[in-house]
Scaffold this motif. Sequence first.
Motif, PDB file in Angstrom:
ATOM      1  N   CYS A   1       0.832  -1.201   0.000  1.00  0.00           N
ATOM      2  CA  CYS A   1       0.000   0.000   0.000  1.00  0.00           C
ATOM      3  C   CYS A   1       0.868   1.254   0.000  1.00  0.00           C
ATOM      4  O   CYS A   1       1.900   1.298   0.678  1.00  0.00           O
ATOM      5  N   VAL A   2       0.412   2.246  -0.744  1.00  0.00           N
ATOM      6  CA  VAL A   2       1.068   3.540  -0.811  1.00  0.00           C
ATOM      7  C   VAL A   2      -0.005   4.609  -0.674  1.00  0.00           C
ATOM      8  O   VAL A   2      -1.047   4.532  -1.335  1.00  0.00           O
ATOM      9  N   ILE A   3       0.235   5.599   0.183  1.00  0.00           N
ATOM     10  CA  ILE A   3      -0.644   6.763   0.278  1.00  0.00           C
ATOM     11  C   ILE A   3       0.136   7.939  -0.279  1.00  0.00           C
ATOM     12  O   ILE A   3       1.257   8.211   0.143  1.00  0.00           O
ATOM     13  N   ARG A   4      -0.478   8.620  -1.248  1.00  0.00           N
ATOM     14  CA  ARG A   4       0.188   9.745  -1.891  1.00  0.00           C
ATOM     15  C   ARG A   4      -0.806  10.881  -2.091  1.00  0.00           C
ATOM     16  O   ARG A   4      -2.018  10.692  -1.944  1.00  0.00           O
ATOM     17  N   LEU A   5      -0.273  12.047  -2.445  1.00  0.00           N
ATOM     18  CA  LEU A   5      -1.135  13.191  -2.712  1.00  0.00           C
ATOM     19  C   LEU A   5      -1.948  12.986  -3.991  1.00  0.00           C
ATOM     20  O   LEU A   5      -1.476  12.357  -4.945  1.00  0.00           O
ATOM     21  N   TYR A   6      -3.138  13.520  -3.988  1.00  0.00           N
ATOM     22  CA  TYR A   6      -4.033  13.494  -5.141  1.00  0.00           C
ATOM     23  C   TYR A   6      -3.410  14.226  -6.323  1.00  0.00           C
ATOM     24  O   TYR A   6      -2.746  15.257  -6.155  1.00  0.00           O
ATOM     25  N   GLN A   7      -3.635  13.686  -7.503  1.00  0.00           N
ATOM     26  CA  GLN A   7      -3.283  14.336  -8.769  1.00  0.00           C
ATOM     27  C   GLN A   7      -4.551  14.410  -9.608  1.00  0.00           C
ATOM     28  O   GLN A   7      -5.419  13.533  -9.500  1.00  0.00           O
ATOM     29  N   THR A   8      -4.659  15.407 -10.471  1.00  0.00           N
ATOM     30  CA  THR A   8      -5.884  15.557 -11.264  1.00  0.00           C
ATOM     31  C   THR A   8      -6.170  14.315 -12.108  1.00  0.00           C
ATOM     32  O   THR A   8      -7.331  14.028 -12.400  1.00  0.00           O
TER      33      THR A   8
END
Length: 147
Positions: free
Chosen positions: A2-9
């Motif tokens: 699992c990876v949590i990352r910032l939203y991208q459009t």
Amino acid sequence: MCVIRLYQTTDQKALLELIDLNTPQYFALAERTDFERYLQKEREDYFVLEKDGATVGCGGINYEESGATAVLSWGMIHPQYHGQGLGTLVCKHRLQHIRKKTDIKRVVVRTSQHAQRFYHKMGFQTKKVENHYWGEDLHLHYMEIEL
């Protein structure tokens, strides 16, 4: 993994599919348009959860103008992954992110009766309930936790 990352459009399409998969159990049909507008214009800190390269969850944080309150916003997990601890992972990630901001003293979440128990386990306390707030049989549970 699992990876949590910032939203991208470029995540918008996958996230709209997530809300569709969680409707009508967790979201009213009318909320899809609100979520799309949120992603385009209202999001502040928003995170995407990937598992083995697939988008399986998301959740955001908005901040009240007072500067002392953060609001958990639009959290959801792909139904296939409910009950596997991924919601807890995203919620803890958001709370850790909020705790880095020393001016935030309180976190609010506005959820339904279907997720109320989850947030209670995370330490939130229900402050008020409004029946049929989100839609027919989707009741608002306004919950808070002090930091």
